[in-house]
Design a protein around this motif. Structure first.
Motif, PDB file in Angstrom:
ATOM      1  N   ASP A 124       0.832  -1.213   0.000  1.00  0.00           N
ATOM      2  CA  ASP A 124       0.000   0.000   0.000  1.00  0.00           C
ATOM      3  C   ASP A 124       0.861   1.255   0.000  1.00  0.00           C
ATOM      4  N   GLU A 125       1.908   1.219   0.776  1.00  0.00           N
ATOM      5  CA  GLU A 125       2.803   2.386   0.835  1.00  0.00           C
ATOM      6  C   GLU A 125       3.505   2.600  -0.510  1.00  0.00           C
TER       7      GLU A 125
ATOM      8  N   PHE B 250       2.844  -8.067  -5.404  1.00  0.00           N
ATOM      9  CA  PHE B 250       3.324  -7.837  -4.034  1.00  0.00           C
ATOM     10  C   PHE B 250       2.201  -8.066  -3.030  1.00  0.00           C
ATOM     11  N   ARG B 251       1.033  -7.553  -3.387  1.00  0.00           N
ATOM     12  CA  ARG B 251      -0.117  -7.683  -2.470  1.00  0.00           C
ATOM     13  C   ARG B 251      -0.449  -9.165  -2.241  1.00  0.00           C
ATOM     14  N   GLN B 252      -0.428  -9.906  -3.337  1.00  0.00           N
ATOM     15  CA  GLN B 252      -0.753 -11.336  -3.207  1.00  0.00           C
ATOM     16  C   GLN B 252       0.280 -12.041  -2.335  1.00  0.00           C
ATOM     17  N   LYS B 253       1.528 -11.655  -2.507  1.00  0.00           N
ATOM     18  CA  LYS B 253       2.572 -12.268  -1.678  1.00  0.00           C
ATOM     19  C   LYS B 253       2.373 -11.907  -0.209  1.00  0.00           C
ATOM     20  N   GLU B 254       1.976 -10.667   0.037  1.00  0.00           N
ATOM     21  CA  GLU B 254       1.726 -10.259   1.425  1.00  0.00           C
ATOM     22  C   GLU B 254       0.567 -11.049   2.025  1.00  0.00           C
ATOM     23  N   GLN B 255      -0.446 -11.266   1.212  1.00  0.00           N
ATOM     24  CA  GLN B 255      -1.613 -12.005   1.708  1.00  0.00           C
ATOM     25  C   GLN B 255      -1.281 -13.461   1.977  1.00  0.00           C
ATOM     26  N   ASN B 256      -0.345 -13.988   1.190  1.00  0.00           N
ATOM     27  CA  ASN B 256       0.004 -15.403   1.339  1.00  0.00           C
ATOM     28  C   ASN B 256       1.000 -15.654   2.469  1.00  0.00           C
ATOM     29  N   LYS B 257       1.469 -14.573   3.077  1.00  0.00           N
ATOM     30  CA  LYS B 257       2.449 -14.737   4.162  1.00  0.00           C
ATOM     31  C   LYS B 257       1.807 -15.434   5.357  1.00  0.00           C
TER      32      LYS B 257
END
Lengths: 183, 72
Positions: free
Chosen positions: A11-12, B65-72
């Motif tokens: 987001d950032e 990146f978002r998907q990777k963050e969600q999969n963490k």
């Protein structure tokens, strides 16, 4: 009392992207190169996110990565292409507007500045970073940033034939510099 | 996708002198100085670039990146 929202890296990045891209365009003078630069910056930031210290200026951290990438790769490999036409004529103003020519001249003059002066002017004058912040991003002394900004402004004023010092919106030191030039 | 937030505008009419901050522990700011014609051109130029749409490849990267963050 509400708790601060957790830091979401992606987001950032989204929030910082327009500024990153604008800085990249100003540095490289080319939209395609700027997009490449931003992409590499995002990838580097993502893979090194553990190096970012929460509570510090995230955007300034990204700017530093982008700048270092530009200087270490793009500029050295001479991929810098002055493509002011494409950038300049993008979406700024309609050709029918009286200020169209002014903006084209401004962009040409901006791209003709030495890159160190251009980046200093953009960081301080457009992004609104303090001299200290700009010095931190560029890895040089505060006095060097001030000098580069002043030189950039004087050079732009000369190129654009702004004789009146007030058109610079100058601080005292810039007035002094311009005053010397006009004598 | 919602348009990302833009940095706050830093326009102003005052001129802040370097000298005012001399000897002070306060950071030296140039903000609000660029109110002349040159400043206006600089702001117009920069705002225009800021407003340009992000290329798809960069947006797709963020999505990854978002998907990777969600999969963490």
């Amino acid at each position: 009392m509400t708790e601060p929202s957790p830091f979401c890296f992606a987001d950032e990045l989204v929030v910082a992207m327009p500024s990153l891209r604008a800085f990249a365009v100003a540095l490289s003078g080319n939209v395609t190169t700027a997009n490449d630069l931003v992409q590499e910056t995002l990838l580097k930031a993502w893979s090194h996110q553990n190096l970012f210290q929460p509570g510090t200026n995230f955007k300034a951290w990204l700017f530093t990565i982008l700048r270092n990438t530009y200087y270490s790769q793009y500029r050295r490999s001479r991929r810098e292409v002055l493509d002011t036409g494409k950038i300049a004529d993008g979406r700024c103003v309609s050709p029918n507007q009286p200020s169209h020519m002014d903006m084209i001249e401004f962009k040409t003059a901006l791209q003709a500045l030495p890159v160190d002066q251009r980046e200093a002017l953009i960081l301080v004058g457009a992004e609104g970073y303090s001299y200290e912040e700009a010095a931190s991003i560029t890895g040089c002394a505060i006095g060097t940033v001030k000098s580069r900004v002043n030189r950039a402004r004087v050079r732009l004023a000369r190129t654009l034939e702004m004789v009146n010092v007030d058109e610079l919106g100058a601080d005292w030191s810039s007035r002094a510099v311009v005053g010397k030039l006009q004598r | 996708m919602a348009s990302p937030a833009r940095p706050e505008k830093r326009q102003g009419s005052g001129i802040e002198s370097d000298d005012r901050a001399a000897g002070s522990a306060e950071p030296i700011y140039l903000r609000h100085r660029y109110h002349g014609e040159l400043g206006q051109l600089l702001r117009e130029y920069y705002t225009d670039v800021l407003d340009q749409p992000m290329p798809d490849r960069l947006l797709r990267l963020i999505e990854q990146f978002r998907q990777k963050e969600q999969n963490k």
